[in-house]
Design a protein around this motif. Structure first.
Motif, mmCIF file in Angstrom:
data_model
loop_
_atom_site.group_PDB
_atom_site.id
_atom_site.type_symbol
_atom_site.label_atom_id
_atom_site.label_comp_id
_atom_site.label_asym_id
_atom_site.label_seq_id
_atom_site.Cartn_x
_atom_site.Cartn_y
_atom_site.Cartn_z
ATOM 1 N N THR A 272 0.848 -1.190 0.000
ATOM 2 C CA THR A 272 0.000 0.000 0.000
ATOM 3 C C THR A 272 0.887 1.245 0.000
ATOM 4 O O THR A 272 2.015 1.207 0.488
ATOM 5 C CB THR A 272 -0.916 0.073 1.249
ATOM 6 O OG1 THR A 272 -0.100 -0.107 2.400
ATOM 7 C CG2 THR A 272 -2.003 -0.953 1.224
ATOM 8 N N VAL A 273 0.360 2.309 -0.559
ATOM 9 C CA VAL A 273 1.075 3.580 -0.593
ATOM 10 C C VAL A 273 0.345 4.534 0.336
ATOM 11 O O VAL A 273 -0.853 4.757 0.187
ATOM 12 C CB VAL A 273 1.132 4.140 -2.023
ATOM 13 C CG1 VAL A 273 1.774 5.507 -2.027
ATOM 14 C CG2 VAL A 273 1.896 3.185 -2.938
ATOM 15 N N LYS A 274 1.082 5.059 1.296
ATOM 16 C CA LYS A 274 0.464 5.935 2.296
ATOM 17 C C LYS A 274 0.983 7.353 2.100
ATOM 18 O O LYS A 274 2.151 7.626 2.410
ATOM 19 C CB LYS A 274 0.823 5.420 3.691
ATOM 20 C CG LYS A 274 0.245 6.242 4.824
ATOM 21 C CD LYS A 274 0.530 5.568 6.161
ATOM 22 C CE LYS A 274 -0.115 6.367 7.291
ATOM 23 N NZ LYS A 274 -0.352 5.585 8.477
ATOM 24 N N PRO A 275 0.170 8.259 1.588
ATOM 25 C CA PRO A 275 0.632 9.639 1.435
ATOM 26 C C PRO A 275 0.641 10.361 2.783
ATOM 27 O O PRO A 275 -0.262 10.169 3.597
ATOM 28 C CB PRO A 275 -0.410 10.252 0.492
ATOM 29 C CG PRO A 275 -1.631 9.429 0.676
ATOM 30 C CD PRO A 275 -1.207 8.061 1.120
ATOM 31 N N LEU A 276 1.667 11.172 3.017
ATOM 32 C CA LEU A 276 1.728 11.961 4.253
ATOM 33 C C LEU A 276 0.951 13.259 3.989
ATOM 34 O O LEU A 276 1.529 14.327 3.810
ATOM 35 C CB LEU A 276 3.176 12.246 4.644
ATOM 36 C CG LEU A 276 4.108 11.035 4.715
ATOM 37 C CD1 LEU A 276 5.434 11.409 5.379
ATOM 38 C CD2 LEU A 276 3.483 9.884 5.478
ATOM 39 N N VAL A 496 5.778 3.717 1.264
ATOM 40 C CA VAL A 496 5.301 2.513 0.588
ATOM 41 C C VAL A 496 5.466 1.356 1.570
ATOM 42 O O VAL A 496 6.553 1.104 2.073
ATOM 43 C CB VAL A 496 6.070 2.258 -0.723
ATOM 44 C CG1 VAL A 496 5.426 1.115 -1.486
ATOM 45 C CG2 VAL A 496 6.079 3.510 -1.581
ATOM 46 N N LEU A 497 4.351 0.696 1.861
ATOM 47 C CA LEU A 497 4.317 -0.271 2.962
ATOM 48 C C LEU A 497 3.887 -1.658 2.512
ATOM 49 O O LEU A 497 3.021 -1.795 1.646
ATOM 50 C CB LEU A 497 3.283 0.183 4.007
ATOM 51 C CG LEU A 497 3.541 1.491 4.734
ATOM 52 C CD1 LEU A 497 2.236 2.101 5.194
ATOM 53 C CD2 LEU A 497 4.437 1.217 5.913
ATOM 54 N N ARG A 498 4.484 -2.661 3.130
ATOM 55 C CA ARG A 498 3.951 -4.018 3.000
ATOM 56 C C ARG A 498 2.817 -4.152 4.018
ATOM 57 O O ARG A 498 2.845 -3.545 5.090
ATOM 58 C CB ARG A 498 5.024 -5.071 3.342
ATOM 59 C CG ARG A 498 6.243 -5.059 2.457
ATOM 60 C CD ARG A 498 6.033 -5.572 1.073
ATOM 61 N NE ARG A 498 5.352 -6.849 1.000
ATOM 62 C CZ ARG A 498 5.183 -7.523 -0.143
ATOM 63 N NH1 ARG A 498 5.665 -7.031 -1.281
ATOM 64 N NH2 ARG A 498 4.542 -8.667 -0.168
#
Lengths: 520, 319
Positions: A272-276, A496-498
């Protein structure tokens, strides 16, 4: 019976068995890195983080790269913390505070029972030491102007500290949210990267330059020990290698992945992509040297503002991770004004009209950017194209990052430049007194105006926590009138997270917060 | 001999001194400076000035040079602007990693050449010949960055058999089995073109040997082809291949810079790259001077050995 052929066959069999056994006995380095897989939350485990740049210990009081914001987020804590959605201070190492009615002092009550990672109790003397260190120019604290407005730090008891100010300072809490509290006894080791001692949820164990950083859980953390046993941060400078490490599960969190790569990897199962995007925004902009012939006319600068197709830049370059804006303020800022924010629409006709009012051809304008930065290069090309459509010829000048910073600090750009800035997500006056491109008294644009300086001071020199919408409105007006830099948009750094790593959080300075994170 | 040394050593010292001046001045001629790189984009000029003062960059250039050379002469390599630590430690760590990688690649390349070279030499015209020709062409032609990315994708991402990069968290010496897995892909990537060159070289030399009369005689006398190849011709072909190996070792060290970047292997290549990019003058100066010094010392030793072996060199110099 004992033929050479038979003996050879037996030897081969023995060798093959030995090889098989040796292979089976070897632990897989991949399993050792990824820590195995499972579906339920668990206590323990080491989070693997990948970053694209290494630590620069001398910059630890800045938030200038992802390694620094990772170290500071894990190891250190400030006195107060802003929430993500507003600028209301929340307790951190300070639990209560009282501001003098005239705004020239602030008394803070410190949290009791807090210990540094060395085991030494945290006291008011550490607050004094940390704020004085932050004000020292050699540490390049970005809110140094606010820190130097503190004229005296009184420590009447180990749990009480009073800050005396030269004048009311509206962004004092920005400083208290930003400055990490350092252990005075070991602070000398910060510059060499040997020790980083704070009060945060993770203890710093080791830094191997160009290789990795390791952290372990702080069992005595006042907020309760973290779920994770530790954090291992790997330095992976090559963008593709960083992405591969993430795809393979060998890192569970990657920082510094490009926008295009983040978009492509977002479709990978388990990623997943986590925007700040809440309170930690950045801004992309085009800076303008107003001392250059042609660019010295505000109408030409405003024409540039109308010529830019911001939507296209956000969509094509930042892959939608942001939104266009005419002013630096993100949507959560108290200075955000939707009407003013939409001032510069993409209007080539209006740009041409303004250039016609200028009445003279604009000389060829150099546009400087960091050539190795794909994002900056793409922005520069679109800006060149947009300006050529309204009759301004732009010559692209790629330079390396060190040269770029030198030109920025030295106000040496021969025309335009493009990069990103920060600090607009804090108290609006912080931008005008701390972010160099906006500094009212000396900035990279060579822009000075008494009205802008007055607006900046008006917004800054009010008591902390004071609500000054009129001052912010005036500041916005001055920025639009002066147009010494043209905002492109608010953009977001992306983590960018697993899926195996949960509850990853961040602060307003994009510092990594893994205090509540866990592995599944 | 002493007189020869007295003549030769000062010229080596002069070369080192000249190199130190050039290295020092050229780095300072590069636009941008370390203080700006360290200060970052939000720094004000007074902050940059403070950092410049702290690093000693505000001193006259001659004084900076004298301090640096004085440090070198007293075995103090100085401190990195960016890392903050001793350069000696940085260089030692980087050198150990680079040498480990290069040595592993060298062993792999030699192993591959020793297996495939003889096979190629005796398999003219067959499917093996065609396969080895294809391997040779591909391995020489494929750029290192392409093979590196390919290896990572296949063995790191798709099959997840090997780490995609980096070094073991516990260090190279902690667990040999873990280190081997970290080392395998970068070493293969680095070794591939060298192994292809060595294989080709060995095969060609072996073919020439196989055409010699003594080979025909041995075969006619009933000695097996395998014994002839491995027992006689390979031994004769090895000295020539060793010469090629020596030349390829330089290529391995050069290639290591790129491979280190792709596989995040923290060797001297990464150190030089970051030092140049971020104007960490002391680190780059030391690394450049180290390479010059190695070259000068090897040259000096070669000349001395030459003079020792051949009196004409000594006497010729004296005339």
């Amino acid at each position: 019976m004992n033929s050479p052929l038979r003996r050879r066959a037996v030897l081969r069999g023995v060798a093959a068995t030995a090889l098989l056994l040796a292979t089976a006995a070897c632990q897989s380095a991949v399993d050792a890195q990824s820590g195995g897989a499972g579906s339920t939350p668990k206590q323990g485990g080491v989070a693997e983080v990948g970053v694209n740049v290494d630590l620069v210990p001398g910059n630890v009081l800045t938030n200038s790269n992802v390694s620094i914001t990772t170290v500071v987020g894990l190891v250190y804590e400030p006195l107060i913390r802003y929430g993500k959605d507003d600028l209301k201070p929340q307790p951190a190492l300070a639990t209560e505070w009282t501001a003098a009615p005239d705004g020239t002092s602030l008394t803070l009550e410190l949290r009791r029972g807090v210990k540094f990672h060395t085991g030494r109790p945290f006291t008011s003397e550490d607050v004094k030491f940390s704020l004085q260190t932050y004000a020292d120019p050699k540490w390049n604290g970005q809110l140094r102007s606010t820190a130097t407005a503190i004229t005296a730090i009184e420590t009447p008891s180990p749990t009480e500290v009073t800050l005396r100010l030269a004048h009311p300072v509206s962004n004092l809490f920005d400083l208290l949210d930003t400055a990490p509290i350092l252990d005075s006894e070991t602070a000398a080791d910060i510059g060499t990267g040997k020790r980083f001692v704070g009060t945060g949820p993770f203890k710093f164990d080791q830094w191997r330059p160009n290789t990795d950083l390791t952290f372990s859980r702080n069992p005595d953390y006042w907020g309760g020990p973290a779920h994770l046993d530790g954090v291992h941060v790997r330095v992976i400078p090559d963008g593709q290698s960083l992405l591969s490490a993430l795809k393979s599960g060998q890192v569970q969190l990657a920082r510094g992945v490009g926008y295009r790569d983040a978009e492509s990897v977002a479709n990978t199962p388990g990623v997943t992509v986590k925007p700040l995007d809440r309170g930690a925004e950045l801004q992309a902009y085009v800076g303008i040297n107003v001392s250059v012939p042609g660019l010295d006319d505000p109408r030409v600068r405003q024409a540039i503002g109308f010529a830019l197709d911001r939507e296209r830049i956000i969509k094509k370059v930042f892959r939608g991770a942001g939104y266009p804006t005419s002013l630096p303020w993100p949507k959560g800022s108290p200075a955000f004004d939707a009407a003013r924010n939409g001032h510069f629409t993409h209007d080539p006709a209006k740009a041409q009209a303004l250039l016609a009012e200028h009445g003279q051809p604009v000389p060829i304008v150099p546009l400087t950017y960091v050539g190795t930065d794909n994002v900056a290069a793409s922005v520069a090309q679109i800006v060149q194209n947009d300006l050529s459509r309204v009759g301004i010829t732009v010559e692209l000048r790629p330079v390396d990052s060190t040269q770029f910073v030198k030109q920025l600090i030295g106000a040496q750009f021969p025309g335009l430049w493009t990069t990103t800035h920060s600090w607009a997500q804090f108290t609006p006056s912080t931008l005008a007194v701390s972010a160099y491109p906006f500094n009212a008294r000396r900035n990279a644009s060579h822009f000075t105006a008494d009205t802008y300086t007055a607006a900046a001071d008006e917004a800054w020199q009010v008591p902390v926590g004071g609500d000054t919408p009129a001052a912010y409105a005036e500041l916005s007006k001055q920025l639009l009138d002066g147009s010494f830099l043209t905002e492109i948009g608010v953009v977001f750094e992306q983590l960018v997270l697993r899926d195996a790593l949960h509850d990853v959080d961040y602060t307003r300075r994009r510092e990594l917060d893994l205090g509540k994170a866990y592995l599944s | 001999m002493t007189r020869y040394l007295l003549r030769r050593v000062p010229s080596a010292v002069a070369v080192l001194w000249l190199a130190s001046v050039l290295v020092f001045l050229v780095l300072r001629a590069v636009p941008g400076d370390a203080a700006s790189a360290l200060a970052g984009p939000d720094a004000t000029p007074d902050v940059v000035a403070a950092i410049r003062h702290d690093l000693g960059l505000d001193l006259p250039v001659a004084e900076q040079y004298a301090r640096w050379v004085g440090g070198l002469l007293s075995a103090d390599l100085g401190r990195s602007y960016l890392v903050g630590g001793d350069i000696a430690d940085l260089v030692a760590d980087g050198l150990a990693n680079t040498l480990t990688l290069t040595l592993a690649a060298l062993l792999l390349a030699v192993l591959v050449a020793l297996v495939l070279g003889p096979l190629w030499a005796v398999s003219r015209g067959g499917w093996l010949d065609r396969a080895l020709t294809a391997f040779h062409t591909a391995a020489v032609a494929l750029p290192t960055f392409a093979t590196g990315v390919l290896l990572i994708l296949v063995f790191g991402v798709v099959f997840r058999l090997l780490p995609t990069g980096g070094v073991p968290p516990g260090g190279l010496l902690d667990r040999v089995d873990i280190t081997a897995q970290y080392l395998l892909m970068p070493a293969v990537c680095l070794a591939l073109p060298v192994s292809a060159v060595l294989t080709g070289f060995l095969a060609e030399t072996l073919r020439a040997e196989l055409r010699q009369d003594y080979v025909l005689t041995a075969l006619a006398a009933g000695v097996s082809r395998r014994s002839v190849v491995f027992g006689h011709t390979l031994r004769n072909a090895l000295p020539v291949t060793m010469t090629a190996l020596g030349l390829q070792t330089g290529a391995l060290l050069g290639g290591a810079v790129l491979v280190e970047s792709i596989f995040a292997w923290p060797g001297l290549g990464l150190l030089v790259e970051q030092g140049i990019t971020r104007r960490d003058y002391p680190v780059v100066q030391v690394l450049l001077m180290l390479s010059v010094a190695v070259f000068v010392v090897i040259q000096l030793l070669t000349d001395v050995a030459h003079a020792w072996l051949d009196p004409r060199v000594r006497l010729g110099g004296a005339r």
